[in-house]
Design a protein around this motif. Structure first.
Motif, PDB file in Angstrom:
ATOM      1  N   ALA A  34      42.060  35.829  32.159  1.00 19.30           N
ATOM      2  CA  ALA A  34      40.976  36.105  31.230  1.00 19.30           C
ATOM      3  C   ALA A  34      41.116  35.264  29.972  1.00 19.30           C
ATOM      4  O   ALA A  34      42.219  35.047  29.479  1.00 19.30           O
ATOM      5  N   SER A  35      39.999  34.797  29.474  1.00 20.37           N
ATOM      6  CA  SER A  35      39.993  34.070  28.208  1.00 20.37           C
ATOM      7  C   SER A  35      38.716  34.433  27.467  1.00 20.37           C
ATOM      8  O   SER A  35      37.744  34.880  28.060  1.00 20.37           O
ATOM      9  N   GLY A  36      38.753  34.238  26.163  1.00 19.12           N
ATOM     10  CA  GLY A  36      37.565  34.531  25.369  1.00 19.12           C
ATOM     11  C   GLY A  36      37.746  35.768  24.518  1.00 19.12           C
ATOM     12  O   GLY A  36      38.861  36.184  24.223  1.00 19.12           O
ATOM     13  N   ARG A  37      36.633  36.417  24.166  1.00 19.38           N
ATOM     14  CA  ARG A  37      36.622  37.507  23.203  1.00 19.38           C
ATOM     15  C   ARG A  37      36.856  38.848  23.894  1.00 19.38           C
ATOM     16  O   ARG A  37      35.933  39.611  24.138  1.00 19.38           O
ATOM     17  N   ALA A  38      38.131  39.117  24.194  1.00 22.83           N
ATOM     18  CA  ALA A  38      38.484  40.300  24.968  1.00 22.83           C
ATOM     19  C   ALA A  38      38.354  41.600  24.194  1.00 22.83           C
ATOM     20  O   ALA A  38      38.465  42.677  24.754  1.00 22.83           O
ATOM     21  N   PHE A  39      38.069  41.545  22.866  1.00 22.96           N
ATOM     22  CA  PHE A  39      38.001  42.774  22.101  1.00 22.96           C
ATOM     23  C   PHE A  39      36.802  43.612  22.491  1.00 22.96           C
ATOM     24  O   PHE A  39      36.702  44.777  22.145  1.00 22.96           O
ATOM     25  N   SER A  40      35.866  43.020  23.237  1.00 22.69           N
ATOM     26  CA  SER A  40      34.683  43.768  23.662  1.00 22.69           C
ATOM     27  C   SER A  40      34.920  44.523  24.963  1.00 22.69           C
ATOM     28  O   SER A  40      34.008  45.120  25.506  1.00 22.69           O
ATOM     29  N   THR A  41      36.141  44.485  25.468  1.00 16.15           N
ATOM     30  CA  THR A  41      36.464  45.152  26.722  1.00 16.15           C
ATOM     31  C   THR A  41      37.559  46.186  26.502  1.00 16.15           C
ATOM     32  O   THR A  41      38.379  46.050  25.580  1.00 16.15           O
ATOM     33  N   ASP A  42      37.601  47.217  27.347  1.00 14.39           N
ATOM     34  CA  ASP A  42      38.649  48.223  27.233  1.00 14.39           C
ATOM     35  C   ASP A  42      39.405  48.417  28.530  1.00 14.39           C
ATOM     36  O   ASP A  42      40.315  49.235  28.605  1.00 14.39           O
ATOM     37  N   ALA A  43      39.036  47.661  29.552  1.00 11.96           N
ATOM     38  CA  ALA A  43      39.712  47.767  30.846  1.00 11.96           C
ATOM     39  C   ALA A  43      39.322  46.579  31.705  1.00 11.96           C
ATOM     40  O   ALA A  43      38.348  45.873  31.417  1.00 11.96           O
ATOM     41  N   MET A  44      40.081  46.388  32.751  1.00 13.02           N
ATOM     42  CA  MET A  44      39.776  45.357  33.732  1.00 13.02           C
ATOM     43  C   MET A  44      39.741  46.007  35.109  1.00 13.02           C
ATOM     44  O   MET A  44      40.504  46.943  35.381  1.00 13.02           O
ATOM     45  N   GLY A  45      38.877  45.491  35.944  1.00 12.32           N
ATOM     46  CA  GLY A  45      38.755  46.082  37.267  1.00 12.32           C
ATOM     47  C   GLY A  45      38.650  45.041  38.360  1.00 12.32           C
ATOM     48  O   GLY A  45      38.381  43.865  38.088  1.00 12.32           O
ATOM     49  N   TRP A  46      38.881  45.500  39.576  1.00 12.96           N
ATOM     50  CA  TRP A  46      38.675  44.692  40.770  1.00 12.96           C
ATOM     51  C   TRP A  46      37.648  45.390  41.647  1.00 12.96           C
ATOM     52  O   TRP A  46      37.732  46.600  41.882  1.00 12.96           O
ATOM     53  N   PHE A  47      36.715  44.615  42.116  1.00 14.32           N
ATOM     54  CA  PHE A  47      35.716  45.078  43.068  1.00 14.32           C
ATOM     55  C   PHE A  47      35.766  44.151  44.282  1.00 14.32           C
ATOM     56  O   PHE A  47      36.332  43.063  44.209  1.00 14.32           O
ATOM     57  N   ARG A  48      35.152  44.585  45.366  1.00 12.41           N
ATOM     58  CA  ARG A  48      35.077  43.717  46.538  1.00 12.41           C
ATOM     59  C   ARG A  48      33.739  43.913  47.235  1.00 12.41           C
ATOM     60  O   ARG A  48      33.114  44.966  47.112  1.00 12.41           O
ATOM     61  N   GLN A  49      33.336  42.879  47.946  1.00 12.65           N
ATOM     62  CA  GLN A  49      32.085  42.939  48.676  1.00 12.65           C
ATOM     63  C   GLN A  49      32.267  42.266  50.023  1.00 12.65           C
ATOM     64  O   GLN A  49      32.584  41.078  50.102  1.00 12.65           O
ATOM     65  N   ALA A  50      32.077  43.039  51.067  1.00 10.94           N
ATOM     66  CA  ALA A  50      32.146  42.532  52.429  1.00 10.94           C
ATOM     67  C   ALA A  50      30.747  42.111  52.882  1.00 10.94           C
ATOM     68  O   ALA A  50      29.753  42.599  52.343  1.00 10.94           O
ATOM     69  N   PRO A  51      30.642  41.233  53.869  1.00 17.74           N
ATOM     70  CA  PRO A  51      29.326  40.777  54.342  1.00 17.74           C
ATOM     71  C   PRO A  51      28.460  41.951  54.775  1.00 17.74           C
ATOM     72  O   PRO A  51      28.907  42.824  55.524  1.00 17.74           O
ATOM     73  N   GLY A  52      27.246  41.987  54.258  1.00 13.87           N
ATOM     74  CA  GLY A  52      26.307  43.025  54.633  1.00 13.87           C
ATOM     75  C   GLY A  52      26.536  44.361  53.966  1.00 13.87           C
ATOM     76  O   GLY A  52      25.845  45.340  54.276  1.00 13.87           O
ATOM     77  N   LYS A  53      27.500  44.431  53.050  1.00 12.02           N
ATOM     78  CA  LYS A  53      27.801  45.692  52.379  1.00 12.02           C
ATOM     79  C   LYS A  53      27.636  45.537  50.874  1.00 12.02           C
ATOM     80  O   LYS A  53      27.639  44.433  50.347  1.00 12.02           O
ATOM     81  N   GLU A  54      27.525  46.677  50.205  1.00 14.18           N
ATOM     82  CA  GLU A  54      27.420  46.657  48.763  1.00 14.18           C
ATOM     83  C   GLU A  54      28.797  46.428  48.131  1.00 14.18           C
ATOM     84  O   GLU A  54      29.829  46.713  48.729  1.00 14.18           O
ATOM     85  N   ARG A  55      28.756  45.931  46.905  1.00  9.00           N
ATOM     86  CA  ARG A  55      29.996  45.753  46.169  1.00  9.00           C
ATOM     87  C   ARG A  55      30.612  47.120  45.904  1.00  9.00           C
ATOM     88  O   ARG A  55      29.917  48.065  45.516  1.00  9.00           O
ATOM     89  N   GLU A  56      31.927  47.235  46.082  1.00  2.63           N
ATOM     90  CA  GLU A  56      32.588  48.513  45.890  1.00  2.63           C
ATOM     91  C   GLU A  56      33.806  48.392  44.976  1.00  2.63           C
ATOM     92  O   GLU A  56      34.457  47.337  44.921  1.00  2.63           O
TER      93      GLU A  56
END
Length: 125
Positions: free
Chosen positions: A24-46
């Motif tokens: 991560a780079s930039g103005r991180a003060f606007s965030t309070d957490a980081m997350g991981w999501f994933r998206q499989a073909p034909g499925k919604e991001r989860e």
């Protein structure tokens, strides 16, 4: 503005491990957490996992006990250690920054305002 760059994806066999990184780079003060999501073909991001800057980690039930999210504050990097990978883990994995002050719960993609480009993880059986 926050820039996120994922790396570490690849093709592995079932039972193998991978570690994803999100720089991560930039103005991180606007965030309070980081997350991981994933998206499989034909499925919604989860939702996969998230970590707050202060304390607290969150995991989807499907990855609990196999995946671990961690951060290195000095390097502004978030990691996702993935063990005992299964074919159903195959997806594009995205790193995202959770917006400070949002009313959306940490597991909802709507609460994230910056996203990386994604890294492909393919698990063969």
């Amino acid at each position: 503005q926050v820039q996120l760059v994922e790396s570490g994806g690849g093709l592995v066999q079932a039972g193998d491990s991978l570690r994803l990184s999100c720089a991560a780079s930039g103005r991180a003060f606007s965030t309070d957490a980081m997350g991981w999501f994933r998206q499989a073909p034909g499925k919604e991001r989860e939702f996969v996992a998230a970590i707050r800057w202060g304390a607290g980690t969150y995991y989807a039930d499907s990855v609990k006990g196999r995946f671990t999210i961690a951060r290195n504050n000095a390097e502004n990097t978030v990691y996702l250690q993935m063990n005992s990978l299964k074919p159903e883990d195959t997806a594009v994995y995205y790193c995202a920054a959770h917006k400070l002050g949002t009313t959306y719960w940490i597991t909802l993609s709507s609460g994230y305002h910056y996203w990386g480009q994604g890294t492909q993880v393919t698990v063969s059986s």
